[in-house]
Scaffold this motif. Sequence first.
Motif, mmCIF file in Angstrom:
data_model
loop_
_atom_site.group_PDB
_atom_site.id
_atom_site.type_symbol
_atom_site.label_atom_id
_atom_site.label_comp_id
_atom_site.label_asym_id
_atom_site.label_seq_id
_atom_site.Cartn_x
_atom_site.Cartn_y
_atom_site.Cartn_z
ATOM 1 N N CYS A 1 0.864 -1.191 0.000
ATOM 2 C CA CYS A 1 0.000 0.000 0.000
ATOM 3 C C CYS A 1 0.899 1.240 0.000
ATOM 4 N N VAL A 2 1.363 1.602 -1.183
ATOM 5 C CA VAL A 2 2.421 2.600 -1.313
ATOM 6 C C VAL A 2 1.942 4.023 -1.062
ATOM 7 N N ARG A 3 0.623 4.249 -1.076
ATOM 8 C CA ARG A 3 0.107 5.601 -0.891
ATOM 9 C C ARG A 3 -0.253 5.923 0.563
ATOM 10 N N LEU A 4 -0.103 4.948 1.425
ATOM 11 C CA LEU A 4 -0.296 5.221 2.845
ATOM 12 C C LEU A 4 0.934 5.939 3.401
ATOM 13 N N SER A 5 0.831 6.386 4.644
ATOM 14 C CA SER A 5 1.966 7.039 5.294
ATOM 15 C C SER A 5 2.122 6.487 6.704
ATOM 16 N N ARG A 6 3.122 6.942 7.390
ATOM 17 C CA ARG A 6 3.378 6.511 8.762
ATOM 18 C C ARG A 6 2.182 6.762 9.679
ATOM 19 N N HIS A 7 1.311 7.710 9.302
ATOM 20 C CA HIS A 7 0.144 8.010 10.132
ATOM 21 C C HIS A 7 -0.783 6.796 10.249
ATOM 22 N N SER A 8 -0.878 6.000 9.199
ATOM 23 C CA SER A 8 -1.714 4.797 9.256
ATOM 24 C C SER A 8 -1.145 3.777 10.229
ATOM 25 N N LEU A 9 0.175 3.618 10.235
ATOM 26 C CA LEU A 9 0.793 2.673 11.162
ATOM 27 C C LEU A 9 0.646 3.153 12.600
ATOM 28 N N VAL A 10 0.802 4.445 12.821
ATOM 29 C CA VAL A 10 0.609 5.000 14.170
ATOM 30 C C VAL A 10 -0.837 4.794 14.613
ATOM 31 N N ALA A 11 -1.791 4.991 13.697
ATOM 32 C CA ALA A 11 -3.203 4.785 14.027
ATOM 33 C C ALA A 11 -3.466 3.338 14.417
ATOM 34 N N LEU B 1 11.861 -3.249 18.605
ATOM 35 C CA LEU B 1 10.713 -4.123 18.383
ATOM 36 C C LEU B 1 10.903 -5.465 19.095
ATOM 37 N N ALA B 2 12.093 -6.029 18.984
ATOM 38 C CA ALA B 2 12.370 -7.328 19.592
ATOM 39 C C ALA B 2 12.245 -7.279 21.109
ATOM 40 N N LYS B 3 12.690 -6.198 21.708
ATOM 41 C CA LYS B 3 12.623 -6.076 23.171
ATOM 42 C C LYS B 3 11.198 -5.901 23.663
ATOM 43 N N LYS B 4 10.390 -5.192 22.894
ATOM 44 C CA LYS B 4 9.029 -4.883 23.323
ATOM 45 C C LYS B 4 8.038 -6.004 22.991
ATOM 46 N N LEU C 1 10.211 5.714 13.899
ATOM 47 C CA LEU C 1 9.297 6.255 14.898
ATOM 48 C C LEU C 1 7.950 5.539 14.889
ATOM 49 N N SER C 2 7.416 5.276 13.694
ATOM 50 C CA SER C 2 6.120 4.597 13.621
ATOM 51 C C SER C 2 6.236 3.146 14.086
ATOM 52 N N LEU C 3 7.368 2.493 13.805
ATOM 53 C CA LEU C 3 7.555 1.117 14.269
ATOM 54 C C LEU C 3 7.715 1.072 15.787
ATOM 55 N N ARG C 4 8.374 2.071 16.345
ATOM 56 C CA ARG C 4 8.503 2.151 17.805
ATOM 57 C C ARG C 4 7.135 2.329 18.464
#
Length: 284
Positions: free
Chosen positions: A109-119, A172-175, A141-144
Amino acid sequence: RYQLLDLPWEDVLVTHIFCYLPLRHLVNLQRVSKQFQALIQVYLANCRTFDLSQVGPYISKEAFCTILKDNKVLQNLALQNCSDWVTDKELLPVIGQNQHLLRVDMKSCVRLSRHSLVAVSLSCAHLQHLGLAHCEWVDSLSLRSLADHCRGLQSIDLTACRQLKDDAICYLAKKCPDMKSLSVAVNANITDVSVEEVAKNCRELAELDLTGCLRVRNESIRTVAEYCTKLRSLKVNHCHNVTESSLGLLRKRNVEIDVEPPLQRALVLLQDVVGFAPFINLQI
């Protein structure tokens, strides 16, 4: 004389009949009459799984928004067939009103942004499976944020998420210590640091995809062999610094590896050359 619509909608049709029909057929059924349209809307509002690959080769923005506008109970969302056009504008309302999502696939989904992952991270605390392959907008930041809020994550596909580096994967691995499946394939930023941190923190790991991680070496694969006792599958194709000295430890445990042992590779090459490898006496 009874007709189909005379049956109880939510108790019978929605629960026990429509769940067996392809979504594309149900969408088309709305065109029959206003009653059928109302019935299908009831079904869509109570649908737990929404997989766009079941709709057909293409779905419009308008249809996507209409189909999901009343649904607040989704558990599985797959966005195939709309990856070329879906943006935060269409997806954010769906994520915001579906806090019980367990599985989300946003592959390509190339048209999404980090805002979707944060959501997703803020709304879906019980998320278990996430597909982000070829989403190059995914950043550290969004992965965190995901790691902080979705501690029960069991699988994540980060193939070709090339903004990510060791620090994000280590966090990610720690959390998320319950991780069972992880792909960080096709990312030259990934090194032994990430792989060793994953191995030491994610002891339940069963599947690990490192395809094309050119900086991964034998040292981290040995760490995986030591700590990940439940590993079933390892992909290291095109990892040129990973050799049989580390892979052999995993082969002894019958771990499925996508790179053949040296002798097997030699036989395949020989067969390509002479065309009759099955008849060769290997004792010669």
